[in-house]
Design a protein around this motif. Structure first.
Motif: not given
Length: 289
Positions: A10-11, A13-14, A17, A132-134, A156-157
């Motif tokens: 999670a970190d 991907l953030a 982004a 990604s975050v999406r 962002d991926e």
């Protein structure tokens, strides 16, 4: 140059982004070469070494879920029986040091036409999980490559894993280089037999702008193989298969080999891997003797 070190996916991907230009680095076997030769000078590096999810493998609905950063050495020792083609390809990667650090995810991210894992992934119908975050999406390996060292990743991926079904039939991999070890492929070929679907998978490497499958060769061979009562293949079938594989390539002349040599090599590798794979499939059958 900023150095980002997320501890969780999670970190990571953030961070990607927030810094889309950050270059992911896990084993570093490709990225560090580019940095050392000043071929790339990104504003940030995104270190994925502490993201545990990327360094693990397991099962997902019957398929093997291979974390993007699982090194080649572990593929060979832990997954060789289930993913024989990919394990064969992994054994040809660089030196022991490179195999201890490099990964399929890194190979996919670099998207070099000469990447050793690509033919095996294509032949095995692998899919690539991208996050990604999406959200998360899954793309067939055959659709992942879009140009020389280019892939479909958005800024962002990140590649999180590769999904492959355990082998249900023989798989083979062959590679030709300018020497026997630690060499970039002049041409490479992967083959997988899928008996349950009476289907053939192929993967061509280092002989086109992107890794690719030889679809016409797959269709021809699937129709020629006697899956129920296997028998020895005729030379004409092997040669036709080799010709179709060579015809699927669109190689170039470069310092490692000519286009003509690459096509010739692919034809030879296709015939040989077919002989080995089919011989394994029909082992014990008197008709294959």
């Amino acid at each position: 140059m900023e150095f980002l070190r997320p501890a969780t996916l999670a970190d990571a991907l953030a961070a990607k982004a927030a810094s889309p230009g950050a270059v992911p680095i896990a084993g570093g076997t490709d990225v560090m070469v580019e940095l050392n030769f000043d071929h790339r000078r990104p504003g940030a590096l995104l270190d994925l070494g502490r993201v545990a999810e990327l360094h693990e493998h397991g099962t997902d609905d019957g398929r093997i879920r291979l974390g993007a950063a699982v090194p080649y050495t572990r593929i060979i020792t832990e997954l060789g029986a289930k993913l024989p083609g990919l394990a064969m390809a992994s054994r040809t990667v660089g030196s022991p040091q490179i195999r201890n650090r490099g990964s399929v995810g890194g190979n996919l991210g670099a998207a070099s036409p000469a990447g050793d894992s690509h033919p095996a992934l294509l032949a095995a119908d692998a899919e690539v999980e991208i996050a990604s975050v999406r959200g998360t999406r899954i793309v067939a390996a055959k659709d992942f490559y879009v140009g020389v060292k280019k892939n479909i990743l958005e800024p962002d991926e990140l590649i999180t894993s590769v999904l492959l079904a355990p082998a249900t039939g023989p798989q083979q991999f062959s590679k030709i280089g300018t020497r026997n070890a630690m060499v970039i492929a002049v041409a490479a070929f992967g083959l997988a037999l899928h008996p349950a679907e009476q289907r053939v998978g192929t993967g061509v490497g280092s002989a086109a702008p992107t890794p690719r499958r030889a679809f016409e060769a797959e269709e021809f061979l699937a129709g020629e193989l006697d899956w129920e009562s296997p028998r020895a293949l005729t030379d004409s079938v092997k040669r036709r298969f080799g010709d179709l594989v060579a015809g699927a390539a669109s190689p170039i002349d470069d310092v490692r080999g000519s286009a003509a040599y690459r096509r010739h090599a692919l034809g030879v590798m296709a015939r040989r891997t077919l002989t080995w794979a089919w011989g394994e499939y029909c082992e014990g059958s008197a008709k294959c003797a």
